[in-house]
Design an enzyme around this catalytic site. Sequence first.
Site, PDB file in Angstrom:
ATOM      1  N   ALA A  68      31.839   5.842  -5.153  1.00 19.55           N
ATOM      2  CA  ALA A  68      31.662   4.698  -4.159  1.00 19.55           C
ATOM      3  C   ALA A  68      33.301   4.530  -3.480  1.00 19.55           C
ATOM      4  O   ALA A  68      34.224   5.227  -4.239  1.00 19.55           O
ATOM      5  CB  ALA A  68      31.428   3.498  -5.043  1.00 19.55           C
ATOM      6  N   GLY A 109      29.562   7.431  -7.894  1.00 23.79           N
ATOM      7  CA  GLY A 109      28.441   7.425  -7.029  1.00 23.79           C
ATOM      8  C   GLY A 109      27.789   8.772  -6.292  1.00 23.79           C
ATOM      9  O   GLY A 109      26.774   8.793  -6.007  1.00 23.79           O
ATOM     10  N   GLU A 112      25.507   9.996  -8.954  1.00 25.25           N
ATOM     11  CA  GLU A 112      24.468   9.355  -8.784  1.00 25.25           C
ATOM     12  C   GLU A 112      23.657   9.562  -7.575  1.00 25.25           C
ATOM     13  O   GLU A 112      22.381   9.569  -7.686  1.00 25.25           O
ATOM     14  CB  GLU A 112      24.948   7.705  -8.937  1.00 25.25           C
ATOM     15  CG  GLU A 112      25.708   7.225 -10.408  1.00 25.25           C
ATOM     16  CD  GLU A 112      26.086   6.000 -10.264  1.00 25.25           C
ATOM     17  OE1 GLU A 112      27.265   5.690  -9.409  1.00 25.25           O
ATOM     18  OE2 GLU A 112      25.746   5.348 -11.231  1.00 25.25           O
ATOM     19  N   GLU A 132      33.965   6.208 -13.559  1.00 26.84           N
ATOM     20  CA  GLU A 132      34.160   4.886 -13.382  1.00 26.84           C
ATOM     21  C   GLU A 132      34.768   4.160 -14.240  1.00 26.84           C
ATOM     22  O   GLU A 132      35.569   3.085 -14.160  1.00 26.84           O
ATOM     23  CB  GLU A 132      32.763   4.237 -13.230  1.00 26.84           C
ATOM     24  CG  GLU A 132      32.044   4.419 -12.109  1.00 26.84           C
ATOM     25  CD  GLU A 132      31.136   5.703 -12.046  1.00 26.84           C
ATOM     26  OE1 GLU A 132      31.216   6.343 -13.134  1.00 26.84           O
ATOM     27  OE2 GLU A 132      30.255   5.937 -11.298  1.00 26.84           O
TER      28      GLU A 132
END
Length: 258
Positions: A68, A109, A112, A132
């Site tokens: 992200a 992310g 993911e 993270e």
Amino acid sequence: TPDPYTSIRTEVPVPGVGLIRLERPKALNALNQAVQAEVLAAASAFDTDPEIGAIVVTGSERAFAAGADIAEMAALDYSDTERLFDGWDRLAQLGTPLVAAVSGYALGGGCELAMLCDVLIAADTAVFGQPEINLGILPGIGGSQRLAHAVGKAKAMDLVLTGRTMDVHEAERAGLVSRIVPATDLLDEAVAVAATIASKSKPAVLAAKQAVNRAFETGLTEGVRFERALFRGRFATMDRAEGMAAFLEKREPRFTDR
Ligand code: HXC
């Protein structure tokens, strides 16, 4: 017609296959809100296109996606995060199979996004991780769940709690990766896999994807019951009759998605 997008590029490299390339090279394809919206829009358009039977999602040689967008997330407060990742959830719900073609970093992310795809083709340069924890957060796009399902508790805890990365060979041994290919062949291989899927009966592919996904949502008896209902449903389709007739007549099937 040129793409209406700023952070991705789309094309149809071979008939039946939609390709989405993440394209934010200066941020290693960090997944900001624009990328999320554009990937969902492009994938939804491919999903509703009767000519498209599978979608490839890829990044660059250096990075599938490094997570992200940390700069964007840094500015958010609690109330901003309520529906922050709804677009990724919707992407995971599409019927058309998604093939991730991963080269370089697939972190946070990015990992993911790769895991929410249905088939994960990785270059020998791919690196996976959920770092993270180093930012004082945890995975937020399903990583804690999909990683645990894919690689089991031992490795999922190791990766999520320490934030370390794993190379593609460890990832394959652990069950995260469908196939490893040389980096130079990555996109060709991923498009070939997608083209193979696209050559099948679309309703059968949808049912098969739903059946496998149900294994992650329910117990064995219920899962087999679900599979059986989908299996029986095939006998109401013309593609089932065509597929079996083609086999018996020793010819290629001509599926009509009916
Ligand atoms: C924003 C990023 C970024 C990210 C890299 N960049 N990752 N920007 N968000 N996730 C930017 C860098 O700031 C830098 O910009 C440029 O991309 C190149 O990165 P470098 O760090 O200079 O490259 P390198 O030294 O090769 O290191 C590569 C790297 C490192 C190991 C991948 O960039 C890195 O650790 N990135 C962050 C990985 C991460 O923590 N991901 C998880 C994010 S949280 P400039 O302008 O300086 O050149 C997450 C949460 C998921 O994903 C959802 C739940 C909340």
